[in-house]
Design a protein around this motif. Sequence first.
Motif, PDB file in Angstrom:
ATOM      1  N   PHE A  42      -4.488  21.931  15.232  1.00  0.00           N
ATOM      2  CA  PHE A  42      -4.716  20.504  15.473  1.00  0.00           C
ATOM      3  C   PHE A  42      -5.400  19.892  14.255  1.00  0.00           C
ATOM      4  O   PHE A  42      -5.814  20.600  13.332  1.00  0.00           O
ATOM      5  N   ASP A  43      -5.508  18.580  14.280  1.00  0.00           N
ATOM      6  CA  ASP A  43      -6.189  17.863  13.199  1.00  0.00           C
ATOM      7  C   ASP A  43      -7.686  17.850  13.509  1.00  0.00           C
ATOM      8  O   ASP A  43      -8.190  16.947  14.184  1.00  0.00           O
ATOM      9  N   TYR A  44      -8.379  18.867  13.021  1.00  0.00           N
ATOM     10  CA  TYR A  44      -9.794  19.073  13.358  1.00  0.00           C
ATOM     11  C   TYR A  44     -10.634  17.880  12.919  1.00  0.00           C
ATOM     12  O   TYR A  44     -11.503  17.411  13.660  1.00  0.00           O
ATOM     13  N   GLU A  45     -10.387  17.382  11.725  1.00  0.00           N
ATOM     14  CA  GLU A  45     -11.190  16.275  11.203  1.00  0.00           C
ATOM     15  C   GLU A  45     -10.937  14.983  11.974  1.00  0.00           C
ATOM     16  O   GLU A  45     -11.851  14.177  12.156  1.00  0.00           O
ATOM     17  N   ALA A  46      -9.707  14.788  12.444  1.00  0.00           N
ATOM     18  CA  ALA A  46      -9.422  13.590  13.242  1.00  0.00           C
ATOM     19  C   ALA A  46     -10.159  13.651  14.582  1.00  0.00           C
ATOM     20  O   ALA A  46     -10.677  12.636  15.059  1.00  0.00           O
ATOM     21  N   ILE A  47     -10.214  14.851  15.154  1.00  0.00           N
ATOM     22  CA  ILE A  47     -10.953  15.014  16.402  1.00  0.00           C
ATOM     23  C   ILE A  47     -12.427  14.710  16.164  1.00  0.00           C
ATOM     24  O   ILE A  47     -13.077  14.014  16.956  1.00  0.00           O
ATOM     25  N   ARG A  48     -12.977  15.234  15.068  1.00  0.00           N
ATOM     26  CA  ARG A  48     -14.379  14.978  14.745  1.00  0.00           C
ATOM     27  C   ARG A  48     -14.654  13.487  14.590  1.00  0.00           C
ATOM     28  O   ARG A  48     -15.674  12.975  15.056  1.00  0.00           O
ATOM     29  N   ALA A  49     -13.728  12.789  13.934  1.00  0.00           N
ATOM     30  CA  ALA A  49     -13.937  11.368  13.652  1.00  0.00           C
ATOM     31  C   ALA A  49     -13.976  10.524  14.918  1.00  0.00           C
ATOM     32  O   ALA A  49     -14.609   9.455  14.945  1.00  0.00           O
ATOM     33  N   ASP A  50     -13.313  10.993  15.983  1.00  0.00           N
ATOM     34  CA  ASP A  50     -13.262  10.231  17.227  1.00  0.00           C
ATOM     35  C   ASP A  50     -14.450  10.498  18.144  1.00  0.00           C
ATOM     36  O   ASP A  50     -14.582   9.849  19.186  1.00  0.00           O
ATOM     37  N   LEU A  51     -15.302  11.443  17.775  1.00  0.00           N
ATOM     38  CA  LEU A  51     -16.412  11.830  18.638  1.00  0.00           C
ATOM     39  C   LEU A  51     -17.701  11.110  18.241  1.00  0.00           C
ATOM     40  O   LEU A  51     -17.828  10.651  17.099  1.00  0.00           O
TER      41      LEU A  51
END
Length: 395
Positions: A260-269
């Motif tokens: 998955f796009d780990y950094e995109a997940i981080r950015a949404d949290l």
Amino acid sequence: MSASRTAAAPRDLLAAWCGWVLIGAAVLVAPFGWLWPLGFSGLMSLVGLLCLPAVRIDDRDRPAAMILFAGLIWAAVSTTWSPYHPTKPANNSILKLAFELPLYWSAISAARRADPVLRTRALHILAYGCALFGLVLLEEGLTRGVAYKALHAVYGPIRDDLAESNDGHTTQVLGLLWPLAALSGPRRLRPWLALAMAAGTGAAALAFGYDAPVLSLFLAPIVALLVWRWPRGAPKLLALAAAVLFLAMPFGIWAVRHFFDYEAIRADLPKTDSMRMGYWSHAIDWIKLRPLQGWGLEASRMFGPGIILHPHNNPLQIWLELGAVGAVTAAAFWGVVLSRLSRPAPSLAAAATAASACVYLLFGVNFGVWQEWWLALGALVALLAVANAAQEKAL
């Protein structure tokens, strides 16, 4: 006849002594939980010290005791290659762990050895105290911490945002203890005690932005219901899940990062969750470099700025510092203690213990695994589990 009475007296005195020590500790649990959670390490150590004559390792305790001792030895050995070198005893984790293990075991043994009448009184005091703690948290959530701020205005002024953060932090104490604390009360009052504790935990956690205690209010009843409904199989399933959690955590984080796009997940949290995911990503990179033996006890402190203090994830911290050996040890410990809750018939004590144990695992993603107050709370959960099991057996 008189000789036998004389021989029995020390045992009776020890039971009474342990009971009174437990009563004293029970009085302090709620105030410590709200105003000074860090004090739990001192409280549990004092209980253990005062009740050292009650220390016993029964046959049923031996597997868990052996695993804990083996883990302590491995942690001590790992300090020889750890890049972290404490400069004073207060920062020396292995020294503190070496004292905490026997003292906390002694405190847990005291719950089993205590006079039944005094033990019941201690449990009732703790239940009423935690219910009052819940009502205080309910008020704090509704008023944004008015009472906490007023107290600090008297003995130590504190910024409003820090006061609210500290107030919210205490919801994790009651969120962990409430299943066993409610069970500790008189039978007819247990639902009302549980309601007061759960309502206070939820209200304050929502008001101050603490997600984990809110999740625990759903997790604990589900786990308790499973163990009550399937008393023989559910604890074994939980034991397997806990073991997998400790063994597979690095691989789970790697899978999320790889597929998955780990950094995109981080950015949404939210910021705190995003920072935590950053720590986890750095942790698995370091784990890959030394997967078997780890980097040594408290090595996490040396991996900044990618990791600040610790990875904020108990399984990852154990992997990072103690390697696969430490992870297997932790998995074995949790597997043993949870599988021991298996019963041929439904047990409220087993259900409540499983609920608090699973909440402890849930909250483990927020704290460092070696934090003294957090380990002390784990020992308190074990003490309440033993005490409630003994009460249930006596009925």
